[in-house]
Design a protein around this motif. Structure first.
Motif, PDB file in Angstrom:
ATOM      1  N   TRP A 227       0.236  -6.727  73.274  1.00 23.08           N
ATOM      2  CA  TRP A 227       1.625  -7.207  73.201  1.00 23.08           C
ATOM      3  C   TRP A 227       2.537  -6.107  72.688  1.00 23.08           C
ATOM      4  N   LEU A 228       2.108  -5.385  71.647  1.00 24.68           N
ATOM      5  CA  LEU A 228       2.916  -4.300  71.102  1.00 24.68           C
ATOM      6  C   LEU A 228       3.139  -3.205  72.145  1.00 24.68           C
ATOM      7  N   LYS A 229       2.087  -2.835  72.879  1.00 26.03           N
ATOM      8  CA  LYS A 229       2.226  -1.816  73.922  1.00 26.03           C
ATOM      9  C   LYS A 229       3.188  -2.276  75.015  1.00 26.03           C
ATOM     10  N   GLN A 230       3.094  -3.543  75.385  1.00 17.43           N
ATOM     11  CA  GLN A 230       3.995  -4.085  76.394  1.00 17.43           C
ATOM     12  C   GLN A 230       5.442  -4.029  75.900  1.00 17.43           C
ATOM     13  N   GLN A 231       5.679  -4.393  74.650  1.00 19.11           N
ATOM     14  CA  GLN A 231       7.022  -4.365  74.099  1.00 19.11           C
ATOM     15  C   GLN A 231       7.568  -2.941  74.031  1.00 19.11           C
ATOM     16  N   VAL A 232       6.705  -1.974  73.713  1.00 20.15           N
ATOM     17  CA  VAL A 232       7.126  -0.574  73.698  1.00 20.15           C
ATOM     18  C   VAL A 232       7.499  -0.135  75.115  1.00 20.15           C
ATOM     19  N   ARG A 233       6.696  -0.502  76.104  1.00 15.69           N
ATOM     20  CA  ARG A 233       7.012  -0.149  77.505  1.00 15.69           C
ATOM     21  C   ARG A 233       8.349  -0.730  77.912  1.00 15.69           C
ATOM     22  N   TRP A 234       8.554  -2.012  77.647  1.00 14.46           N
ATOM     23  CA  TRP A 234       9.810  -2.659  78.018  1.00 14.46           C
ATOM     24  C   TRP A 234      10.972  -2.064  77.243  1.00 14.46           C
TER      25      TRP A 234
ATOM     26  N   ARG B  71      11.245   1.013  76.034  1.00 17.43           N
ATOM     27  CA  ARG B  71      11.570   2.332  76.573  1.00 17.43           C
ATOM     28  C   ARG B  71      12.350   2.213  77.870  1.00 17.43           C
ATOM     29  N   ALA B  72      11.921   1.327  78.745  1.00 22.60           N
ATOM     30  CA  ALA B  72      12.633   1.140  80.014  1.00 22.60           C
ATOM     31  C   ALA B  72      14.056   0.654  79.764  1.00 22.60           C
ATOM     32  N   THR B  73      14.223  -0.246  78.818  1.00 24.69           N
ATOM     33  CA  THR B  73      15.552  -0.750  78.493  1.00 24.69           C
ATOM     34  C   THR B  73      16.437   0.365  77.940  1.00 24.69           C
ATOM     35  N   HIS B  74      15.886   1.183  77.055  1.00 24.01           N
ATOM     36  CA  HIS B  74      16.666   2.293  76.494  1.00 24.01           C
ATOM     37  C   HIS B  74      17.059   3.283  77.579  1.00 24.01           C
ATOM     38  N   ILE B  75      16.135   3.587  78.461  1.00 28.16           N
ATOM     39  CA  ILE B  75      16.429   4.534  79.538  1.00 28.16           C
ATOM     40  C   ILE B  75      17.557   3.998  80.409  1.00 28.16           C
ATOM     41  N   GLU B  76      17.461   2.731  80.795  1.00 28.55           N
ATOM     42  CA  GLU B  76      18.506   2.140  81.638  1.00 28.55           C
ATOM     43  C   GLU B  76      19.830   2.013  80.895  1.00 28.55           C
ATOM     44  N   SER B  77      19.786   1.683  79.606  1.00 30.18           N
ATOM     45  CA  SER B  77      21.013   1.470  78.841  1.00 30.18           C
ATOM     46  C   SER B  77      21.723   2.766  78.478  1.00 30.18           C
TER      47      SER B  77
ATOM     48  N   GLU C  81      20.922  -1.647  71.157  1.00 28.27           N
ATOM     49  CA  GLU C  81      20.510  -0.258  70.956  1.00 28.27           C
ATOM     50  C   GLU C  81      20.710   0.200  69.517  1.00 28.27           C
ATOM     51  N   PHE C  82      21.831  -0.142  68.918  1.00 26.23           N
ATOM     52  CA  PHE C  82      22.157   0.408  67.611  1.00 26.23           C
ATOM     53  C   PHE C  82      21.780  -0.498  66.449  1.00 26.23           C
ATOM     54  N   GLY C  83      21.541  -1.767  66.697  1.00 25.49           N
ATOM     55  CA  GLY C  83      21.159  -2.691  65.627  1.00 25.49           C
ATOM     56  C   GLY C  83      19.894  -2.278  64.894  1.00 25.49           C
ATOM     57  N   PRO C  84      18.783  -2.030  65.598  1.00 26.36           N
ATOM     58  CA  PRO C  84      17.572  -1.586  64.904  1.00 26.36           C
ATOM     59  C   PRO C  84      17.745  -0.252  64.185  1.00 26.36           C
TER      60      PRO C  84
ATOM     61  N   ILE D  40       9.779  -2.111  66.813  1.00 21.65           N
ATOM     62  CA  ILE D  40       9.352  -1.757  68.171  1.00 21.65           C
ATOM     63  C   ILE D  40      10.505  -1.108  68.924  1.00 21.65           C
ATOM     64  N   HIS D  41      11.696  -1.681  68.810  1.00 22.82           N
ATOM     65  CA  HIS D  41      12.850  -1.105  69.500  1.00 22.82           C
ATOM     66  C   HIS D  41      13.189   0.284  68.967  1.00 22.82           C
ATOM     67  N   LEU D  42      13.113   0.445  67.664  1.00 14.31           N
ATOM     68  CA  LEU D  42      13.389   1.761  67.086  1.00 14.31           C
ATOM     69  C   LEU D  42      12.346   2.780  67.544  1.00 14.31           C
ATOM     70  N   TRP D  43      11.069   2.398  67.523  1.00 12.91           N
ATOM     71  CA  TRP D  43      10.003   3.294  67.967  1.00 12.91           C
ATOM     72  C   TRP D  43      10.164   3.639  69.444  1.00 12.91           C
ATOM     73  N   SER D  44      10.482   2.665  70.264  1.00 11.43           N
ATOM     74  CA  SER D  44      10.636   2.943  71.689  1.00 11.43           C
ATOM     75  C   SER D  44      11.858   3.820  71.953  1.00 11.43           C
ATOM     76  N   MET D  45      12.896   3.735  71.104  1.00  6.86           N
ATOM     77  CA  MET D  45      14.060   4.598  71.264  1.00  6.86           C
ATOM     78  C   MET D  45      13.711   6.035  70.868  1.00  6.86           C
ATOM     79  N   VAL D  46      12.986   6.180  69.764  1.00 10.00           N
ATOM     80  CA  VAL D  46      12.617   7.512  69.292  1.00 10.00           C
ATOM     81  C   VAL D  46      11.661   8.189  70.264  1.00 10.00           C
ATOM     82  N   THR D  47      10.781   7.413  70.879  1.00  9.84           N
ATOM     83  CA  THR D  47       9.782   7.975  71.802  1.00  9.84           C
ATOM     84  C   THR D  47      10.126   7.684  73.259  1.00  9.84           C
ATOM     85  N   MET D  48      11.401   7.566  73.552  1.00 12.17           N
ATOM     86  CA  MET D  48      11.845   7.197  74.902  1.00 12.17           C
ATOM     87  C   MET D  48      11.296   8.137  75.979  1.00 12.17           C
ATOM     88  N   GLY D  49      11.195   9.395  75.681  1.00  9.81           N
ATOM     89  CA  GLY D  49      10.715  10.358  76.686  1.00  9.81           C
ATOM     90  C   GLY D  49       9.229  10.629  76.638  1.00  9.81           C
TER      91      GLY D  49
END
Length: 126
Positions: free
Chosen positions: A4-11, A13-19, A41-44, A110-119
């Motif tokens: 579940w955590l990996k799925q949330q990170v994938r989603w 990252r995709a959301t951050h990239i699109e946003s 994007e900025f809340g977390p 999760i959102h903060l981690w996915s933003m930091v590791t977006m690439g």
């Protein structure tokens, strides 16, 4: 839980990239779409800054409203009971509090981690 955590990170990252990397969509969309993106994007990130600030200074940067969470639960529950076609059942009501805790506690991190590791190359590996 790990899947579940990996799925949330994938989603996330995709959301951050699109946003963040496709900002032209906001020029042709309703302003509420931009507001929702900015909040998501900025809340977390603001939450993480507030936690770090409190850790180092012992002073609150953001005031937490204790009435906010119960109000969200009440409004969401009433909406589901009154308007949703798949109305909440008595059995479903038992899952409201655990689902809120499961959603609101890990999701900002999760959102903060996915933003930091977006690439990052991997989809959930550290």
């Amino acid at each position: 839980m790990a899947r579940w955590l990996k799925q949330q990170v994938r989603w996330g990252r995709a959301t951050h990239i699109e946003s963040l990397l496709r900002p032209r969509v906001y020029a042709t969309s309703h302003p509420l779409l931009f507001y929702g993106m900015a909040k998501r994007e900025f809340g977390p990130a603001i939450g993480a800054i507030a936690i770090i600030w409190y850790f180092f200074t012992s002073r609150q940067l953001i005031v937490f409203s204790t009435s906010d969470l119960p109000l969200r639960v009440l409004v969401g529950s009433l909406y589901n009971i009154l308007r949703n076609l798949d109305r909440l059942t008595r059995k479903g009501l038992l899952w409201i509090i655990p689902s809120i805790l499961f959603y609101y506690i890990p999701l900002p991190a999760i959102h903060l981690w996915s933003m930091v590791t977006m690439g990052a190359d991997g989809w959930g590996r550290v």
